[in-house]
Design a protein around this motif. Structure first.
Motif, PDB file in Angstrom:
ATOM      1  N   ILE A 157      -9.519  -9.585  61.270  1.00  0.00           N
ATOM      2  CA  ILE A 157      -9.240 -11.061  60.696  1.00  0.00           C
ATOM      3  C   ILE A 157      -9.517 -11.429  62.205  1.00  0.00           C
ATOM      4  O   ILE A 157     -10.506 -12.884  61.688  1.00  0.00           O
ATOM      5  CB  ILE A 157      -7.543 -10.957  59.933  1.00  0.00           C
ATOM      6  N   LEU A 158      -8.972 -11.143  63.214  1.00  0.00           N
ATOM      7  CA  LEU A 158      -8.878 -11.897  63.963  1.00  0.00           C
ATOM      8  C   LEU A 158     -10.265 -12.039  64.343  1.00  0.00           C
ATOM      9  O   LEU A 158     -10.480 -13.452  64.740  1.00  0.00           O
ATOM     10  CB  LEU A 158      -8.305 -11.391  65.294  1.00  0.00           C
ATOM     11  N   ARG A 159     -11.391 -11.226  64.226  1.00  0.00           N
ATOM     12  CA  ARG A 159     -12.101 -11.494  64.638  1.00  0.00           C
ATOM     13  C   ARG A 159     -13.507 -12.388  64.148  1.00  0.00           C
ATOM     14  O   ARG A 159     -14.353 -12.463  65.038  1.00  0.00           O
ATOM     15  CB  ARG A 159     -13.203 -10.329  64.603  1.00  0.00           C
ATOM     16  N   ARG A 160     -12.636 -12.204  63.111  1.00  0.00           N
ATOM     17  CA  ARG A 160     -13.723 -13.027  62.185  1.00  0.00           C
ATOM     18  C   ARG A 160     -13.439 -14.116  61.862  1.00  0.00           C
ATOM     19  O   ARG A 160     -13.900 -14.668  61.796  1.00  0.00           O
ATOM     20  CB  ARG A 160     -13.375 -12.224  60.690  1.00  0.00           C
ATOM     21  N   LEU A 161     -11.921 -14.598  62.097  1.00  0.00           N
ATOM     22  CA  LEU A 161     -11.798 -15.924  62.780  1.00  0.00           C
ATOM     23  C   LEU A 161     -12.488 -16.685  63.650  1.00  0.00           C
ATOM     24  O   LEU A 161     -12.840 -17.098  63.423  1.00  0.00           O
ATOM     25  CB  LEU A 161     -10.114 -16.137  62.311  1.00  0.00           C
ATOM     26  N   LEU A 162     -13.107 -15.710  64.923  1.00  0.00           N
ATOM     27  CA  LEU A 162     -13.273 -15.705  66.183  1.00  0.00           C
ATOM     28  C   LEU A 162     -14.665 -16.368  65.964  1.00  0.00           C
ATOM     29  O   LEU A 162     -15.104 -17.346  65.879  1.00  0.00           O
ATOM     30  CB  LEU A 162     -12.665 -14.930  66.726  1.00  0.00           C
ATOM     31  N   GLN A 163     -15.496 -15.372  65.107  1.00  0.00           N
ATOM     32  CA  GLN A 163     -16.397 -15.677  64.723  1.00  0.00           C
ATOM     33  C   GLN A 163     -17.033 -17.182  63.793  1.00  0.00           C
ATOM     34  O   GLN A 163     -17.758 -18.233  64.058  1.00  0.00           O
ATOM     35  CB  GLN A 163     -17.078 -15.000  63.265  1.00  0.00           C
ATOM     36  N   THR A 164     -15.933 -17.252  62.564  1.00  0.00           N
ATOM     37  CA  THR A 164     -15.860 -18.552  62.084  1.00  0.00           C
ATOM     38  C   THR A 164     -16.033 -19.753  62.791  1.00  0.00           C
ATOM     39  O   THR A 164     -16.961 -20.748  62.906  1.00  0.00           O
ATOM     40  CB  THR A 164     -14.870 -18.353  60.892  1.00  0.00           C
ATOM     41  N   LEU A 165     -15.016 -19.750  63.671  1.00  0.00           N
ATOM     42  CA  LEU A 165     -14.717 -20.450  65.324  1.00  0.00           C
ATOM     43  C   LEU A 165     -16.324 -21.302  64.944  1.00  0.00           C
ATOM     44  O   LEU A 165     -17.119 -21.928  65.646  1.00  0.00           O
ATOM     45  CB  LEU A 165     -13.758 -20.210  65.877  1.00  0.00           C
ATOM     46  N   VAL A 166     -16.417 -20.178  65.983  1.00  0.00           N
ATOM     47  CA  VAL A 166     -17.459 -20.201  66.675  1.00  0.00           C
ATOM     48  C   VAL A 166     -19.202 -21.070  65.575  1.00  0.00           C
ATOM     49  O   VAL A 166     -19.413 -21.902  66.669  1.00  0.00           O
ATOM     50  CB  VAL A 166     -18.354 -18.983  67.136  1.00  0.00           C
ATOM     51  N   VAL A 167     -18.887 -20.645  64.965  1.00  0.00           N
ATOM     52  CA  VAL A 167     -19.515 -21.032  63.436  1.00  0.00           C
ATOM     53  C   VAL A 167     -19.767 -22.033  63.931  1.00  0.00           C
ATOM     54  O   VAL A 167     -21.188 -23.550  63.803  1.00  0.00           O
ATOM     55  CB  VAL A 167     -20.274 -20.060  62.133  1.00  0.00           C
ATOM     56  N   ILE A 168     -18.509 -22.916  63.425  1.00  0.00           N
ATOM     57  CA  ILE A 168     -17.850 -24.241  62.975  1.00  0.00           C
ATOM     58  C   ILE A 168     -18.543 -24.791  64.352  1.00  0.00           C
ATOM     59  O   ILE A 168     -19.111 -26.166  63.657  1.00  0.00           O
ATOM     60  CB  ILE A 168     -17.243 -24.215  63.179  1.00  0.00           C
ATOM     61  N   VAL A 169     -17.994 -24.683  65.730  1.00  0.00           N
ATOM     62  CA  VAL A 169     -18.993 -24.960  66.834  1.00  0.00           C
ATOM     63  C   VAL A 169     -19.497 -25.867  66.599  1.00  0.00           C
ATOM     64  O   VAL A 169     -20.466 -26.499  66.830  1.00  0.00           O
ATOM     65  CB  VAL A 169     -17.328 -24.008  67.765  1.00  0.00           C
ATOM     66  N   ILE A 170     -20.925 -24.533  66.684  1.00  0.00           N
ATOM     67  CA  ILE A 170     -21.924 -24.468  67.214  1.00  0.00           C
ATOM     68  C   ILE A 170     -22.783 -25.416  65.947  1.00  0.00           C
ATOM     69  O   ILE A 170     -23.233 -25.909  65.842  1.00  0.00           O
ATOM     70  CB  ILE A 170     -23.225 -23.061  66.591  1.00  0.00           C
ATOM     71  N   LEU A 171     -22.608 -25.176  64.642  1.00  0.00           N
ATOM     72  CA  LEU A 171     -22.730 -26.084  63.142  1.00  0.00           C
ATOM     73  C   LEU A 171     -22.723 -26.967  63.744  1.00  0.00           C
ATOM     74  O   LEU A 171     -23.169 -28.097  63.759  1.00  0.00           O
ATOM     75  CB  LEU A 171     -21.844 -25.599  61.878  1.00  0.00           C
ATOM     76  N   SER A 172     -21.130 -28.055  64.144  1.00  0.00           N
ATOM     77  CA  SER A 172     -20.898 -29.125  64.219  1.00  0.00           C
ATOM     78  C   SER A 172     -21.668 -30.624  65.040  1.00  0.00           C
ATOM     79  O   SER A 172     -22.077 -31.300  65.571  1.00  0.00           O
ATOM     80  CB  SER A 172     -19.287 -29.509  64.635  1.00  0.00           C
ATOM     81  N   TYR A 173     -21.740 -29.612  66.406  1.00  0.00           N
ATOM     82  CA  TYR A 173     -22.923 -29.392  67.055  1.00  0.00           C
ATOM     83  C   TYR A 173     -24.185 -29.492  66.710  1.00  0.00           C
ATOM     84  O   TYR A 173     -24.667 -31.253  67.017  1.00  0.00           O
ATOM     85  CB  TYR A 173     -22.533 -28.655  68.630  1.00  0.00           C
ATOM     86  N   VAL A 174     -24.906 -29.307  66.422  1.00  0.00           N
ATOM     87  CA  VAL A 174     -25.724 -29.263  65.285  1.00  0.00           C
ATOM     88  C   VAL A 174     -26.082 -30.601  65.040  1.00  0.00           C
ATOM     89  O   VAL A 174     -26.590 -31.643  64.530  1.00  0.00           O
ATOM     90  CB  VAL A 174     -26.458 -27.852  65.039  1.00  0.00           C
TER      91      VAL A 174
END
Lengths: 409, 323
Positions: B5-22
Motif C-alpha cells: 500500500i505504501l509503495r502504491r501510495l508513493l507511486q500515486t503521489l508521483v503520478v499526481i505531481v507529474i500530472l499537475s506539472y504537465v
C-alpha cells in the motif's frame, strides 16, 4: 497459429466415417486460410453483418457527399436567417435580397441578353413593373410556376439559365433547417465525413502507436518494459474527459513548432485527431505487449533467432502477423469509442469548430433547441448511436470469429 | 501488504505531481492569461504597465518556477482566488466535490443494482432469447452518447411531460422543514442525470457480469455443489457469484474513472454544480486557479479509487498475495 488447424482435423475424421465423395474430400483437404475461417465464422453473427452493412452505407454516403449535394441542389454552408428552424419536408423561398443579387449578377454578365428579355416581356405585356428597369427583378419575385410560364413565352438563348435560376430560389429541405437556416440533411451528410473520418483516423493511428510501444515493451522486457508499462498504466487510470478538455483548450498557436504544422483550415480536426491519439493507444499497447510476451517464448521465434534474424525482422515478419487479428478487433471497437468522444468534445464546444459540421457540434446548442426544434437535437445523436453500435457489433463479431475458443461447429 | 500500500501510495503521489506539472504547463498554453485579459479590457494600457503587471503576477518567470511557487502556496493552504467569482477556491471546492460524489456514487450503485441481475440472468440461460435481448440493450447502452441521452430525457420528461426538472441541484429558494424533504427535493433533480450517466456503465457491467459468471459456473465446485443437492439460489449467489465478483471489482474501479469523465458532461448538461462542471466552466472562463485545483483533485480521486480497488482485490480474493 495453431487455431485454424484444429477444426480441420476434426472435420476430416468426422467425414471419413460418413463416407463423403471425392470432391468433398478435396474440398476438406484444401487448407483454409485464417481469413477464410474468420469470414465463415463472421457470417454467422447476424448483428455484426448488419453492422458491417450499416458502416458500409455511411462510408458510401460520406464519400459521395459532393455528389448528393449536386443532386439535391443544396449547399451545406449557405445560410438563410429568414428560414431558421423550418420543420422537415418544408419548401423555402430564398430571401428577396438573394434573388435581387442573382438577377443583378445575371444582368452584369449578359447585358445584351438581359435587355432583350426585358424588351420582349414588356412588349408582350407579361409583367407590368412600375419602372421598366425593374422587369427582371419583379419576375424573380414571382411564383415559381408563373415565372417559368413567362420564360416559356419569350425567345432567348438564356432560357435554361433563367429556369435554373428560378428553380434555385425555391429549395426543398427533407430534414428542415437549423438555427442558421442551413439544410440539416446536407450538414448531417458532411458531418458523416468528419465524424467517421476522425473516428477511423484516431483508431488506426492509436493502434499504430500502441503496436509500436507494446511490441517494444514486450520484446525487450526489463527496464524498458517497466518504464513503458508504468506510463501506460498511469495514462490509463486518468479520467479521460477532464484531461481531454484541458488539452483541447490549449491554444496551439502558442507552441512554435505547431504553428508551422497547423496553418490549414482543418486545424481543429487535425488537433482533435492528435489529442485523441495521444490518449487512446494504451489499451492496444497492453494487448500487443501481452501477445508479444507469449510469442517471444514460441519455437518459431527461437528458430528465426537461430537463423540469425535481426530483432526488427523477428518483430515485423514473425510476430506482427500473429498480433494483427486481435489488433483488428480493438481498432474496430476503438472507432466507435473515438466517435463518441469526438461527439462529446464537440458538444462541449472544444472539438470540431463550426462552420465545419460534425455530428457532435451539430448538438452544440442542442440545449437551446429543445424548445424550438427538438428534432434538431435528436437527429445527429441517432446517427452517432447507429454508427457506434454498428462498430461495436462489428468488433464483437470479429472477436468471436477470430477467437479460436469461440469456434463453433 | 503495508509495504504494498505504501509503495502504491508513493507511486500515486508521483503520478499526481507529474500530472499537475504537465497540467500547469498546459494551462499556460491556453489563450488569455490575466494580463492579456487586462490588455483587452483596457486599450489605453502602456507597455511599461504590461511589463510591470507581468512581473507582479510572476508571469515573466519560467513555467517550473511558477509551478514551484504554486505548489508552495497550495501546501501552505492557500488555494488562491477564483477570477470569475472573486471568492477563495477553498469555498468553491467543498460543495462541488460533495455534489459530484453524490452523483457518481448514486450512478455507480444504480448501475450495479441493474447490471448484476441482468448479467446473471444472461449467464444462467446463455444463447436464449432473453440473453440476446439483454445483449442488444447492453450494446445500445455502450454505444449511446450519454449527453445525447440526457438531451432526449430532458425533452421527454422535462419539456413534454413536465414530470422532472430539466436541470439544477435543488429547487431555488426552498427551505427544508426536515431532512426527508431535502432528500426528496434533491433526489428529484438527481434522477435524470443518474439515468443518463448510468446507461453506459450498465451495459458494460452487465456484459462483464455475464462473461465472468459464465466462467465461474463452469468450475468443478459448482457441479459439486449442485450434486450435493444445494438449492439453485445458494449455488448461484454463494458459490458462483462470489467468484465472479473478483474481476468485477477491477472493472468497477476502472469505470469509476469513466463515470467521473462522464459526470463532467452530464453535470454540464444538467447544470449540476459538481467538480466536472467546475472544470469545464473554469477552463472556458480562463479561471486558472479553479481549473488547476479541480483538475488535480478529480485526478487524485480517480487514482485513489484505483488504489482502493487494488486493495479490495486482495480482500475479495484471498488467493492474491501482495509482493
Amino acid at each position: 497459429m495453431t487455431a485454424p488447424q484444429s477444426p480441420l482435423q476434426t472435420e476430416s475424421t468426422m467425414t471419413t466415417e460418413i463416407g463423403p465423395n471425392k470432391t468433398q474430400i478435396a474440398q476438406m483437404e484444401k487448407a483454409q486460410s485464417l481469413w477464410q475461417i474468420v469470414y465463415t465464422q463472421f457470417k454467422d453473427h447476424k448483428a455484426a453483418v448488419i453492422g458491417a452493412y450499416t458502416i458500409l452505407f455511411f462510408v458510401i454516403v460520406a464519400l459521395s457527399a459532393p455528389l448528393i449535394e449536386m443532386a439535391l441542389g443544396l449547399d451545406a454552408d449557405s445560410q438563410n436567417v429568414f428560414n431558421r428552424y423550418k420543420p422537415p419536408m418544408s419548401r423555402i423561398q430564398a430571401s428577396s435580397d438573394t434573388k435581387e443579387s442573382a438577377i443583378q449578377k445575371f444582368i452584369n454578365i449578359n447585358p445584351s441578353d438581359a435587355a432583350e428579355i426585358q424588351k420582349q416581356i414588356l412588349d408582350k405585356n407579361l409583367i407590368n413593373p412600375i419602372r421598366p428597369e425593374d422587369t427582371l427583378y419583379d419576375w424573380a419575385q414571382m411564383d415559381k410556376l408563373k415565372a417559368i410560364g413567362i420564360v416559356d413565352q419569350i425567345e432567348t438563348p438564356k432560357k435554361s439559365d433563367l429556369k435554373k435560376m428560378i428553380k434555385s430560389f425555391e429549395t426543398f429541405h427533407i430534414l428542415g433547417t437549423d438555427e442558421l437556416g442551413r439544410d440539416v440533411l446536407m450538414r448531417l451528410i458532411y458531418g458523416t465525413r468528419v465524424s467517421m473520418g476522425v473516428g477511423i483516423l484516431v483508431a488506426v493511428f492509436s493502434a499504430l502507436i500502441g503496436l509500436i510501444i507494446g511490441s517494444v515493451a514486450g520484446f525487450y522486457g526489463g527496464i524498458i518494459d517497466t518504464l513503458l508499462m508504468r506510463i501506460t498504466d498511469a495514462l490509463l487510470s486518468l479520467p479521460l474527459m477532464p484531461v481531454l478538455i484541458v488539452v483541447a483548450a490549449i491554444d496551439l498557436q502558442k507552441i512554435p513548432v505547431m504553428q508551422a504544422l497547423i496553418s490549414t483550415g482543418n486545424e481543429s480536426i487535425l488537433k482533435l485527431v492528435f489529442i485523441f491519439c495521444l490518449f487512446s493507444w494504451m489499451t492496444v499497447a497492453r494487448l500487443v505487449r501481452g501477445s508479444i510476451l507469449s510469442l517471444r517464448e514460441r519455437e518459431f521465434v527461437l528458430a528465426a533467432r537461430t537463423l540469425g534474424a535481426r530483432d526488427r525482422t523477428i518483430i515485423f515478419r514473425h510476430m506482427f502477423p500473429n498480433v494483427i487479428a486481435p489488433l483488428l478487433v480493438s481498432v474496430t471497437l476503438g472507432v466507435g469509442e473515438s466517435i463518441l468522444f469526438e461527439a462529446a468534445l464537440s458538444f462541449l464546444g472544444l472539438g470540431i469548430q463550426p462552420p465545419t459540421p460534425s455530428w457532435g457540434n451539430m448538438l452544440f446548442n442542442a440545449q437551446e433547441l429543445i424548445y424550438q426544434a427538438p428534432y434538431l437535437a435528436i437527429l445527429p445523436g441517432l446517427l452517432i448511436f447507429a454508427v457506434t453500435i454498428s462498430f461495436n457489433y462489428l468488433g464483437d463479431g470479429l472477436q468471436d470469429a477470430i477467437d479460436p475458443k469461440a469456434i463453433r461447429r | 501488504m503495508t509495504t504494498f500500500i505504501l509503495r502504491r501510495l508513493l507511486q500515486t503521489l508521483v503520478v499526481i505531481v507529474i500530472l499537475s506539472y504537465v497540467c500547469f504547463g498546459l494551462m499556460t498554453l491556453m489563450p488569455g492569461d490575466p494580463v492579456e485579459m487586462m490588455i483587452s479590457a483596457n486599450p489605453k494600457i502602456s507597455t511599461e504597465d504590461i511589463v510591470r503587471l507581468r512581473e507582479f503576477y510572476g508571469l515573466d518567470q519560467p513555467v517550473y518556477k511558477r509551478y514551484l511557487t504554486w505548489v508552495s502556496d497550495i501546501t501552505s493552504g492557500d488555494l488562491g482566488y477564483s477570477r470569475t467569482y472573486r471568492i477563495p477556491v477553498t469555498e468553491m471546492m467543498g460543495p462541488s466535490l460533495r455534489a459530484t460524489f453524490i452523483l457518481s456514487v448514486t450512478s455507480l450503485v444504480f448501475s450495479l443494482l441493474v447490471a448484476i441481475p441482468l448479467g446473471i440472468a444472461c449467464a444462467l440461460k446463455p444463447n436464449s432469447k432473453l440473453d440476446y435481448t439483454i445483449n442488444l440493450f447492453n450494446f445500445a447502452g455502450i454505444s449511446l452518447p450519454s449527453f445525447w441521452l440526457g438531451i432526449v430525457l430532458i425533452i421527454i420528461f422535462a419539456v413534454k411531460l413536465g414530470w422532472l426538472p430539466a436541470g439544477g441541484y435543488q429547487t431555488t429558494g426552498m427551505s427544508y422543514p426536515s431532512w426527508w424533504n431535502e432528500v426528496l427535493d434533491k433526489g428529484k433533480y438527481l434522477i435524470l442525470p443518474v439515468v443518463s450517466l448510468s446507461i453506459q456503465s450498465i451495459g458494460r457491467f452487465s456484459r462483464f457480469v455475464r462473461s465472468s459468471m459464465l466462467e465461474s459456473l463452469r468450475n468443478d465446485f459448482i457441479r459439486t455443489a449442485r450434486a450435493k443437492g444445494m438449492s439453485a439460489r445458494v449455488v448461484i449467489w454463494r458459490h458462483a457469484f462470489r467468484n465472479a465478483l473478483i474481476p468485477l471489482v477491477t472493472i468497477i474501479a476502472i469505470s469509476f474513472s469513466s463515470i467521473f469523465s462522464g459526470a463532467l458532461i452530464t453535470e454540464t448538461l444538467f447544470a449540476y454544480p459538481g467538480v466536472g462542471r467546475l472544470i469545464y466552466s473554469s477552463i472556458m472562463g480562463n479561471d486558472f486557479n479553479v481549473a488547476m485545483i479541480s483538475f488535480v483533485i478529480s485526478v487524485s480521486m480517480v487514482l485513489i479509487m484505483n488504489l482502493v480497488a487494488d486493495i479490495l482485490y486482495g480482500v475479495v480474493d484471498p488467493r492474491i498475495s501482495y509482493k
